[in-house]
Scaffold this active site. Structure first.
Site, PDB file in Angstrom:
ATOM      1  N   HIS A 193       0.844  -1.210   0.000  1.00  5.78           N
ATOM      2  CA  HIS A 193       0.000   0.000   0.000  1.00  5.78           C
ATOM      3  C   HIS A 193       0.874   1.253   0.000  1.00  5.78           C
ATOM      4  O   HIS A 193       0.712   2.143  -0.856  1.00  5.78           O
ATOM      5  CB  HIS A 193      -0.908  -0.019   1.238  1.00  5.78           C
ATOM      6  CG  HIS A 193      -1.768   1.185   1.393  1.00  5.78           C
ATOM      7  ND1 HIS A 193      -3.090   1.221   1.013  1.00  5.78           N
ATOM      8  CD2 HIS A 193      -1.502   2.439   1.868  1.00  5.78           C
ATOM      9  CE1 HIS A 193      -3.597   2.421   1.251  1.00  5.78           C
ATOM     10  NE2 HIS A 193      -2.643   3.189   1.781  1.00  5.78           N
ATOM     11  N   GLU A 194       1.801   1.339   0.949  1.00  6.82           N
ATOM     12  CA  GLU A 194       2.639   2.544   1.038  1.00  6.82           C
ATOM     13  C   GLU A 194       3.537   2.676  -0.186  1.00  6.82           C
ATOM     14  O   GLU A 194       3.828   3.788  -0.636  1.00  6.82           O
ATOM     15  CB  GLU A 194       3.452   2.548   2.330  1.00  6.82           C
ATOM     16  CG  GLU A 194       2.613   2.585   3.604  1.00  6.82           C
ATOM     17  CD  GLU A 194       1.613   3.733   3.657  1.00  6.82           C
ATOM     18  OE1 GLU A 194       1.843   4.774   3.001  1.00  6.82           O
ATOM     19  OE2 GLU A 194       0.586   3.591   4.351  1.00  6.82           O
ATOM     20  N   HIS A 220       1.712   4.435  -2.892  1.00  4.89           N
ATOM     21  CA  HIS A 220       1.835   5.890  -2.719  1.00  4.89           C
ATOM     22  C   HIS A 220       3.207   6.368  -3.216  1.00  4.89           C
ATOM     23  O   HIS A 220       3.321   7.412  -3.856  1.00  4.89           O
ATOM     24  CB  HIS A 220       1.704   6.265  -1.240  1.00  4.89           C
ATOM     25  CG  HIS A 220       0.313   6.291  -0.703  1.00  4.89           C
ATOM     26  ND1 HIS A 220      -0.717   6.978  -1.317  1.00  4.89           N
ATOM     27  CD2 HIS A 220      -0.223   5.733   0.419  1.00  4.89           C
ATOM     28  CE1 HIS A 220      -1.828   6.840  -0.596  1.00  4.89           C
ATOM     29  NE2 HIS A 220      -1.553   6.084   0.462  1.00  4.89           N
ATOM     30  N   HIS A 245       3.335   6.798  -6.817  1.00  8.77           N
ATOM     31  CA  HIS A 245       2.591   7.996  -7.218  1.00  8.77           C
ATOM     32  C   HIS A 245       3.521   9.219  -7.169  1.00  8.77           C
ATOM     33  O   HIS A 245       3.414  10.132  -7.997  1.00  8.77           O
ATOM     34  CB  HIS A 245       1.402   8.165  -6.268  1.00  8.77           C
ATOM     35  CG  HIS A 245       0.288   9.017  -6.786  1.00  8.77           C
ATOM     36  ND1 HIS A 245      -0.815   9.327  -6.034  1.00  8.77           N
ATOM     37  CD2 HIS A 245       0.096   9.654  -7.971  1.00  8.77           C
ATOM     38  CE1 HIS A 245      -1.640  10.097  -6.733  1.00  8.77           C
ATOM     39  NE2 HIS A 245      -1.105  10.321  -7.905  1.00  8.77           N
TER      40      HIS A 245
END
Length: 689
Positions: A474-475, A478, A481
């Site tokens: 998940h991190e 990010h 991104h």
């Protein structure tokens, strides 16, 4: 690649000197807490001078002398602040905590003065709607005008003055809130002896031994309030009294009744947010906040949350009854309590699917999961990662990788800070030491992931639960991104998007962890190197939606209570008792007694430690509608690494920053808006609905 060097004051201050490390990374070894105060003072003065020259420019307003000039201003301040906040979150101390308390209102007042400056507002409004500008320039102008309007730039002097007071006070309250939670987390340790460890695996025992040694209790074992530590203990420990002790401390963070109690902080925060919204012309803070999100209205958010709540609650109650039956078969009439849920859920999962958490953990070493996350990025986007040992870091545990694109060009640096420690806030997050932009030449991003995995004893491998591995993916979503961002202007860079869109790249990335193609290659036994057995991979896939009733209930309850707090009018907020409000809000939705919110208000840092997710904690579920629908695009293509789908995903989502409206960006990738049914299918709740 360009690196900005400040010319403002502070000779000999490493924060203001040229950074000569690879990629222009900060010289962490040379930076001491006492460097920050003079660096912030110099950087704020420099920024005020830059703003004044824009505001007083005698030339007629143009995009370049107004909007682009604002983008160029404040670079020294951004640079100093980024280093400070990485340390304040990941490796803090008393000096930094004290400075954070004084800085928060100063920085809030500084930003507010800029965003309410009538001269700047006049220049921005004089530029009209951006006709004749390129798409990214027009988007940037629009974002500036929205930000200034929502900050009160168009209000009269009295309203502006009151807004400034509120803004400063909220900054102080947010810092107080987070520091109170941190203090409660640091002060609690459940010290155990060998006899107390029944049910814990050898690896969990070693982690508990290492945690005790780190806190000055060699030879004993410790459970801390880091999520990985306490949840692991709640899942495995056979001693019910000790589970209760650990759970009660965890659930009561920020509500101890003493100096670190957050009850009054919450009440004042809710009151001031409601007043701020009213000054800006909105009925409630939720209405104000959501106007500038994909969701647009509190009603749209509530519709989604309530649609999911009913089937999730039904599924959770069915699981509760099954666990209560297990307790009865054990010869006990004890009702299932919140500190029992994870323990019996683990037993129920083992009974239904033959999954043993310790067997799973043995196949998920941290290094292998990092390699898996990197490999997925390589297969989707062509990225490569080379570990560097010549880049300064803030703690010896931090690791750094240079990232290159498919064409071999450097894309930036990725910092991974994986282990829990007393100097680190709990939770997991992504941030940056520098954002991608190319306003005056290519600036490469420095992207940071911080997690709180249990640190193993020396010489032992770090093992992750499946939830931990999901957090890592998940991190890292990010992080991608931020790393793949491909925009001109810093304000539009990377993760600077609507809160209910920002979780799409992270939550979407989690899907690849669960794929057999990834697990077969990277999930290998920490001792033997043997791959995770096919049968275990199949059982994990079958169990993927197990306990989703619980997970959805603890999350949706948090999101609904957040929305309820922020839907109050100023009049209703004036008399709020946060503890009674929480009880009433949960009673209204029929919250099961055996489940506690994922984040109770007194430690709900997402919402009360600054406004990051205030009235917006629903965003994870809004983004989950997007991510479930987005991953279906790969499944429909018949290949979870389908090159053309991955290219569209990169171009329209990961690389686009905030250069387009989120709905337009999603349609650019998918060809249409998402369908909410994909979320219920993903969580295994479609039949319960």
């Amino acid at each position: 690649m360009t690196h900005h060097t400040s010319t403002s004051g502070g000779a000999g201050n490493p924060l203001l000197a040229d950074w000569t490390a690879p990629f222009g990374a900060p010289p962490f070894a040379a930076i001491a807490p006492e460097h920050f105060e003079p660096a912030f003072t110099a950087a704020l003065a420099e920024h005020r001078t830059e703003i004044e020259s824009i505001a007083t420019n005698p030339e007629p307003p143009t995009f370049d002398n107004s909007v682009a000039a604002l983008e160029r201003s404040g670079r020294t301040l951004a640079r100093v602040a980024s280093v400070f906040y990485v340390l304040a979150g990941a490796h803090t101390n008393d000096a930094l905590l004290a400075l954070e308390r004084t800085l928060a209102p100063r920085l809030a007042a500084h930003a507010n003065a800029i965003r309410t400056d009538a001269r700047l507002w006049a220049r921005l409004t004089a530029l009209g709607d951006g006709a004749g500008l390129g798409p990214e320039q027009a988007r940037l102008l629009d974002r500036y005008r929205i930000t200034f309007r929502r900050s009160g730039a168009g209000l009269d002097a009295a309203a502006k003055a009151r807004l400034a007071e509120i803004t400063q006070r909220l900054a102080t309250l947010g810092t107080t809130f987070s520091q109170n939670v941190l203090a409660d987390e640091q002060s609690f340790v459940l010290l155990l002896d060998e006899a107390d460890l029944a049910g814990l695996s050898p690896a969990a025992r070693e982690e508990a031994r290492a945690a005790a040694a780190e806190r000055g209790h060699p030879g004993r074992f410790a459970v801390t309030l880091a999520r990985a530590s306490v949840e692991g203990f709640l899942r495995a420990a056979e001693r019910r009294d000790l589970r209760e002790q650990a759970f009660r401390a965890w659930a009561a963070r920020g509500e101890g009744g003493g100096a670190t109690d957050n009850t009054a902080v919450i009440a004042e925060t809710v009151r001031l947010r409601a007043e701020r919204a009213r000054l800006l012309g909105y009925d409630s803070f939720a209405a104000f906040r959501l106007e500038d999100a994909m969701a647009k209205t509190p009603e749209a958010v509530r519709d989604l949350l309530e649609r999911v709540w009913r089937p999730a609650r039904a599924r959770a109650l069915a699981d509760r009854d099954a666990m209560q039956e297990m307790i009865r078969q054990d010869g006990s009439n004890t009702p299932l309590a919140a500190w029992d849920w994870r323990f019996y859920a683990e037993r129920l999962r083992r009974a239904r699917y033959g999954i043993d958490e310790d067997e799973v953990r043995a196949h998920l070493p941290l290094d292998a999961m990092i390699a898996a996350a990197f490999d997925v990025a390589h297969r989707l986007f062509g990225l490569s990662f080379a570990e560097r040992h010549d880049v300064p870091v803030w703690h010896p545990d931090v690791r750094v990788w240079a990232v290159t694109g498919a064409d071999g060009r450097p894309l930036g640096l990725f910092f991974g800070d994986y282990f829990a420690r007393a100097s680190k806030r709990s939770g997991a997050w992504m941030t940056s030491l520098r954002k991608q932009e190319r306003l005056d030449g290519e600036v490469l991003p420095l992207i940071v992931n911080v997690t709180n995995f249990a640190k193993p004893a020396p010489g032992e491998p770090a093992l992750l639960s499946f939830d931990d591995a999901r957090t890592l993916f998940h991190e890292f979503g990010h992080a991608l991104h931020g790393l793949l961002s491909d925009v001109t202007y810093p304000t539009l860079s990377g993760t600077a998007v609507a809160t209910d869109f920002v979780e799409l790249p992270s939550q979407l990335y989690e899907h690849w962890l669960e794929r057999p193609e990834v697990l077969k290659r990277f999930a290998r036994h920490a001792r033997t190197g043997a791959p995770m057995p096919d049968a275990l991979i199949e059982r994990l896939a079958r169990a993927r939606t197990f306990n989703q009733g619980f997970a959805t209930v603890e999350y949706v309850a948090s999101a609904l209570v957040d929305l309820d707090f922020h839907a109050l009018t100023p009049e209703a907020a004036a008399a709020i008792d946060p503890q009674a409000f929480e009880r009433d809000a949960l009673a209204r939705i029929g919250m099961p007694d055996e489940i506690v919110m994922r984040h109770r208000p007194p430690h709900f840092t997402h919402v009360f430690a600054g406004g990051g997710y205030a009235a917006a904690y629903y965003s994870y579920m809004w983004s989950e509608v997007l991510d479930a629908d987005a991953f279906a695009a790969f499944e429909e293509a018949g290949d979870v690494f389908h090159p053309e789908t991955a290219r569209r995903l990169r171009d329209h989502v990961y690389a686009a920053g905030n250069a387009r409206d989120p709905a337009d960006a999603y349609v650019g990738f998918r060809g249409r808006l998402p369908e909410a049914d994909a979320l219920l299918r993903k969580r295994g709740l479609a039949d319960a609905a």
